[in-house]
Design a protein around this motif. Sequence first.
Motif, PDB file in Angstrom:
ATOM      1  N   ASP A   1      -7.021  -6.952  14.992  1.00  0.00           N
ATOM      2  CA  ASP A   1      -6.109  -8.077  15.196  1.00  0.00           C
ATOM      3  C   ASP A   1      -4.683  -7.705  14.810  1.00  0.00           C
ATOM      4  OD1 ASP A   1      -8.097  -9.895  16.064  1.00  0.00           O
ATOM      5  OD2 ASP A   1      -8.730 -10.179  13.987  1.00  0.00           O
ATOM      6  N   LEU A   2      -4.544  -6.855  13.792  1.00  0.00           N
ATOM      7  CA  LEU A   2      -3.220  -6.506  13.283  1.00  0.00           C
ATOM      8  C   LEU A   2      -3.274  -5.132  12.641  1.00  0.00           C
ATOM      9  CD1 LEU A   2      -0.272  -7.258  12.350  1.00  0.00           C
ATOM     10  CD2 LEU A   2      -1.340  -8.186  10.278  1.00  0.00           C
ATOM     11  N   ILE A   3      -2.239  -4.347  12.879  1.00  0.00           N
ATOM     12  CA  ILE A   3      -2.046  -3.106  12.135  1.00  0.00           C
ATOM     13  C   ILE A   3      -0.656  -3.151  11.511  1.00  0.00           C
ATOM     14  CG2 ILE A   3      -1.785  -0.606  12.242  1.00  0.00           C
ATOM     15  CD1 ILE A   3      -3.843  -0.531  14.450  1.00  0.00           C
ATOM     16  N   ILE A   4      -0.603  -2.984  10.185  1.00  0.00           N
ATOM     17  CA  ILE A   4       0.657  -2.865   9.453  1.00  0.00           C
ATOM     18  C   ILE A   4       0.908  -1.369   9.319  1.00  0.00           C
ATOM     19  CG2 ILE A   4       1.889  -3.419   7.319  1.00  0.00           C
ATOM     20  CD1 ILE A   4      -0.083  -5.751   6.950  1.00  0.00           C
ATOM     21  N   GLU A   5       1.931  -0.886  10.010  1.00  0.00           N
ATOM     22  CA  GLU A   5       2.092   0.547  10.217  1.00  0.00           C
ATOM     23  C   GLU A   5       3.100   1.192   9.275  1.00  0.00           C
ATOM     24  OE1 GLU A   5       1.417   1.265  14.932  1.00  0.00           O
ATOM     25  OE2 GLU A   5       3.337   0.326  14.400  1.00  0.00           O
ATOM     26  N   GLY A   6       2.745   2.378   8.767  1.00  0.00           N
ATOM     27  CA  GLY A   6       3.702   3.298   8.175  1.00  0.00           C
ATOM     28  C   GLY A   6       4.258   2.927   6.816  1.00  0.00           C
ATOM     29  N   GLY A   7       3.683   1.934   6.142  1.00  0.00           N
ATOM     30  CA  GLY A   7       4.218   1.531   4.851  1.00  0.00           C
ATOM     31  C   GLY A   7       3.668   2.349   3.698  1.00  0.00           C
ATOM     32  N   TRP A   8       4.264   2.117   2.533  1.00  0.00           N
ATOM     33  CA  TRP A   8       3.735   2.698   1.297  1.00  0.00           C
ATOM     34  C   TRP A   8       2.717   1.710   0.729  1.00  0.00           C
ATOM     35  CZ3 TRP A   8       4.357   7.557  -0.039  1.00  0.00           C
ATOM     36  CH2 TRP A   8       5.469   8.259   0.421  1.00  0.00           C
ATOM     37  N   VAL A   9       1.455   2.096   0.756  1.00  0.00           N
ATOM     38  CA  VAL A   9       0.374   1.207   0.330  1.00  0.00           C
ATOM     39  C   VAL A   9       0.169   1.323  -1.179  1.00  0.00           C
ATOM     40  CG1 VAL A   9      -2.102   0.729   0.486  1.00  0.00           C
ATOM     41  CG2 VAL A   9      -0.776   1.222   2.563  1.00  0.00           C
ATOM     42  N   ILE A  10       0.316   0.216  -1.878  1.00  0.00           N
ATOM     43  CA  ILE A  10      -0.065   0.101  -3.289  1.00  0.00           C
ATOM     44  C   ILE A  10      -1.301  -0.775  -3.315  1.00  0.00           C
ATOM     45  CG2 ILE A  10       0.605  -0.797  -5.553  1.00  0.00           C
ATOM     46  CD1 ILE A  10       3.464  -0.087  -4.945  1.00  0.00           C
ATOM     47  N   ASP A  11      -2.440  -0.198  -3.692  1.00  0.00           N
ATOM     48  CA  ASP A  11      -3.708  -0.901  -3.503  1.00  0.00           C
ATOM     49  C   ASP A  11      -3.978  -1.982  -4.535  1.00  0.00           C
ATOM     50  OD1 ASP A  11      -4.451   0.552  -5.758  1.00  0.00           O
ATOM     51  OD2 ASP A  11      -5.879   1.840  -4.701  1.00  0.00           O
ATOM     52  N   GLY A  12      -3.130  -2.088  -5.589  1.00  0.00           N
ATOM     53  CA  GLY A  12      -3.316  -3.113  -6.604  1.00  0.00           C
ATOM     54  C   GLY A  12      -4.167  -2.671  -7.773  1.00  0.00           C
ATOM     55  N   LEU A  13      -4.781  -1.516  -7.671  1.00  0.00           N
ATOM     56  CA  LEU A  13      -5.698  -1.058  -8.717  1.00  0.00           C
ATOM     57  C   LEU A  13      -5.014  -0.142  -9.728  1.00  0.00           C
ATOM     58  CD1 LEU A  13      -8.793  -0.412  -6.437  1.00  0.00           C
ATOM     59  CD2 LEU A  13      -8.344  -2.399  -7.889  1.00  0.00           C
ATOM     60  N   GLY A  14      -3.713   0.061  -9.577  1.00  0.00           N
ATOM     61  CA  GLY A  14      -2.953   0.838 -10.552  1.00  0.00           C
ATOM     62  C   GLY A  14      -2.690   2.270 -10.171  1.00  0.00           C
ATOM     63  N   GLY A  15      -3.327   2.742  -9.103  1.00  0.00           N
ATOM     64  CA  GLY A  15      -3.133   4.125  -8.686  1.00  0.00           C
ATOM     65  C   GLY A  15      -1.822   4.312  -7.937  1.00  0.00           C
ATOM     66  N   PRO A  16      -1.441   5.565  -7.654  1.00  0.00           N
ATOM     67  CA  PRO A  16      -0.165   5.837  -6.994  1.00  0.00           C
ATOM     68  C   PRO A  16      -0.161   5.344  -5.547  1.00  0.00           C
ATOM     69  CG  PRO A  16      -1.472   7.846  -7.175  1.00  0.00           C
ATOM     70  CD  PRO A  16      -2.188   6.804  -7.970  1.00  0.00           C
ATOM     71  N   ARG A  17       1.025   5.012  -5.073  1.00  0.00           N
ATOM     72  CA  ARG A  17       1.178   4.583  -3.680  1.00  0.00           C
ATOM     73  C   ARG A  17       0.891   5.733  -2.734  1.00  0.00           C
ATOM     74  NH1 ARG A  17       7.434   3.206  -4.416  1.00  0.00           N
ATOM     75  NH2 ARG A  17       6.619   2.890  -6.506  1.00  0.00           N
ATOM     76  N   ARG A  18       0.532   5.399  -1.509  1.00  0.00           N
ATOM     77  CA  ARG A  18       0.334   6.419  -0.477  1.00  0.00           C
ATOM     78  C   ARG A  18       0.774   5.846   0.871  1.00  0.00           C
ATOM     79  NH1 ARG A  18      -5.119   6.165   2.197  1.00  0.00           N
ATOM     80  NH2 ARG A  18      -6.179   4.289   1.464  1.00  0.00           N
ATOM     81  N   ARG A  19       1.221   6.717   1.720  1.00  0.00           N
ATOM     82  CA  ARG A  19       1.642   6.271   3.030  1.00  0.00           C
ATOM     83  C   ARG A  19       0.403   6.086   3.903  1.00  0.00           C
ATOM     84  NH1 ARG A  19       6.649   6.384   4.823  1.00  0.00           N
ATOM     85  NH2 ARG A  19       7.290   8.094   3.455  1.00  0.00           N
ATOM     86  N   ALA A  20       0.245   4.893   4.456  1.00  0.00           N
ATOM     87  CA  ALA A  20      -0.941   4.616   5.261  1.00  0.00           C
ATOM     88  C   ALA A  20      -0.707   3.357   6.092  1.00  0.00           C
ATOM     89  CB  ALA A  20      -2.176   4.432   4.373  1.00  0.00           C
ATOM     90  N   ASP A  21      -1.541   3.205   7.115  1.00  0.00           N
ATOM     91  CA  ASP A  21      -1.579   1.983   7.910  1.00  0.00           C
ATOM     92  C   ASP A  21      -2.684   1.089   7.352  1.00  0.00           C
ATOM     93  OD1 ASP A  21       0.263   3.287   9.569  1.00  0.00           O
ATOM     94  OD2 ASP A  21      -1.368   4.126  10.796  1.00  0.00           O
ATOM     95  N   VAL A  22      -2.522  -0.212   7.511  1.00  0.00           N
ATOM     96  CA  VAL A  22      -3.539  -1.172   7.087  1.00  0.00           C
ATOM     97  C   VAL A  22      -3.945  -1.992   8.299  1.00  0.00           C
ATOM     98  CG1 VAL A  22      -4.079  -3.129   5.598  1.00  0.00           C
ATOM     99  CG2 VAL A  22      -2.618  -1.287   4.739  1.00  0.00           C
ATOM    100  N   GLY A  23      -5.235  -1.972   8.621  1.00  0.00           N
ATOM    101  CA  GLY A  23      -5.741  -2.701   9.772  1.00  0.00           C
ATOM    102  C   GLY A  23      -6.507  -3.938   9.355  1.00  0.00           C
ATOM    103  N   VAL A  24      -6.274  -5.036  10.057  1.00  0.00           N
ATOM    104  CA  VAL A  24      -6.899  -6.323   9.754  1.00  0.00           C
ATOM    105  C   VAL A  24      -7.724  -6.776  10.947  1.00  0.00           C
ATOM    106  CG1 VAL A  24      -6.473  -8.762   9.232  1.00  0.00           C
ATOM    107  CG2 VAL A  24      -5.040  -6.992   8.185  1.00  0.00           C
ATOM    108  N   ALA A  25      -8.950  -7.203  10.665  1.00  0.00           N
ATOM    109  CA  ALA A  25      -9.811  -7.805  11.680  1.00  0.00           C
ATOM    110  C   ALA A  25     -10.320  -9.129  11.129  1.00  0.00           C
ATOM    111  CB  ALA A  25     -10.972  -6.881  12.029  1.00  0.00           C
ATOM    112  N   GLY A  26      -9.953 -10.209  11.763  1.00  0.00           N
ATOM    113  CA  GLY A  26     -10.343 -11.524  11.252  1.00  0.00           C
ATOM    114  C   GLY A  26      -9.701 -11.786   9.902  1.00  0.00           C
TER     115      GLY A  26
END
Length: 494
Positions: free
Chosen positions: A7-32
């Motif tokens: 449904d959605l792809i958030i492209e090319g951002g710096w992903v901070i997963d919320g768990l305290g680990g370092p950020r990484r460049r990645a896409d995030v895909g959403v379905a429903g």
Amino acid sequence: MRQEPLDLIIEGGWVIDGLGGPRRRADVGVAGERIAAIGDLSGRAATRRVDARGKIVAPGFIDVHGHDDLMFVERPGLEWKTTQGITSVVVGNCGVSGAPAPLPGNTAAALALLGETPLFADMQAYFGELRAQQPMINVAALVGHANLRLAAMRDPAAQPTAEEQDSMQRMLDEALAAGAVGFSTGLAYQPGGAARPAELEGLARVAAARGAMHTSHIRNEGDEVEAAVDEVLSVGRNTGCATVLSHHKCMMPQNWGKSRATLANIDRARGEGVEVALDIYPYPGSSTILIPERAETIEDIRITWSTPHPECGGQFLSDIAARWGCDKTTAAQRLCPAGAIYFAMDEAEVQRIFQHECCMVGSDGLPNDAHPHPRLWGSFTRVLGRYVREAELMTLETAVAKMTSLPARVFGLAGRGQLSEGAWADIVVFDADTVEDRATWEAPTLASAGVEHVLVNGQQVFPAEAGMARPGMARPGKILRREAMAQAAAGAAT
């Protein structure tokens, strides 16, 4: 194998997963309503794409201390939440909640914090209304101890009879069964301030039996703050009930620095196995109802609303008293019922408390105020801009964890507060270089800057015109239950 379009792809951002680990460049895909994939999704088809290059992509923020109980009915857009990246809120704090309603003739000044809508008979009715209204963001609810007293006791200022104590405990158990995540106390207010340890521990045992929790606006945040913290820790220690100390602070200059002792006592309790956390809002001023007894002890008091004198909203009590030709106590009495901001905290101490590993962020915003504290519109972006980028109190990854995975863990909100495959798609995209609060003491309802996209359960709620939460479409929020309660219920059934 052909993959279904996302449904959605958030492209090319710096992903901070919320768990305290370092950020990484990645896409995030959403379905429903869920996060379907994280990684290189350049080859995946999607209905919609959002360019997040150079931006931070993080879990939606969880406001652990809200007073928006009735705003889901009165002002369901909740712009003061969505514009700063908040996707979930815990309501029912400080001993007051949307339910249960008081017995006829019973009332409490602190109920004015909530709004104009009549309180609901019980939490089941309250949740039924939330479902009918379809909340904009996710909501977890506590049941207020003041409500229990007002609904069970003919004289809420007295000590409960055995029958009244049983009635409060039964109502609490019913509220927890309906979906409340715990109960809150407001021991600095009446009628909550009349409670003694046996009453509090009786309620805490009911909560503990269901795997629920107790949050507390402690009895005294000034000269007796250490004893007041210990009182609430003792309730947790004696009952096994998970505990949160609300908006922890030490008020008045003679008490600045006492957080070193209170935080040490909290750590000591944690070492003994007490499940305890705390929250703050990132400002040196507090806000609640106007209390005339404070008029002469606190120098700077700004009025946020007044029923008999609405024209005084936003003005300082000292200026009002001078204009009226009376002392500040008399002026405060004439203004009541009213609300106020009290400037009696030390910014350095607020920052020290926030750096504690178990400290979360709670706005304690009062949307019913005519001239609210700026924390309503700016708490979370203020942390990101002033505490992280400017003051460098901690890394951005650590701050995000304090606003996402830590509250999700403390409140038992399964699948929230993290970016991982299968988690709920509560997501905020912001610019780490420009994000900031803009609400001020003089202009407290200015929206924050730097927040670019906010999704709740996969639907974009900010900016609304660019997303799916448009007029006529269903609002995407859900009523959240506490995972520990589900586990406790499952254990009792086996």
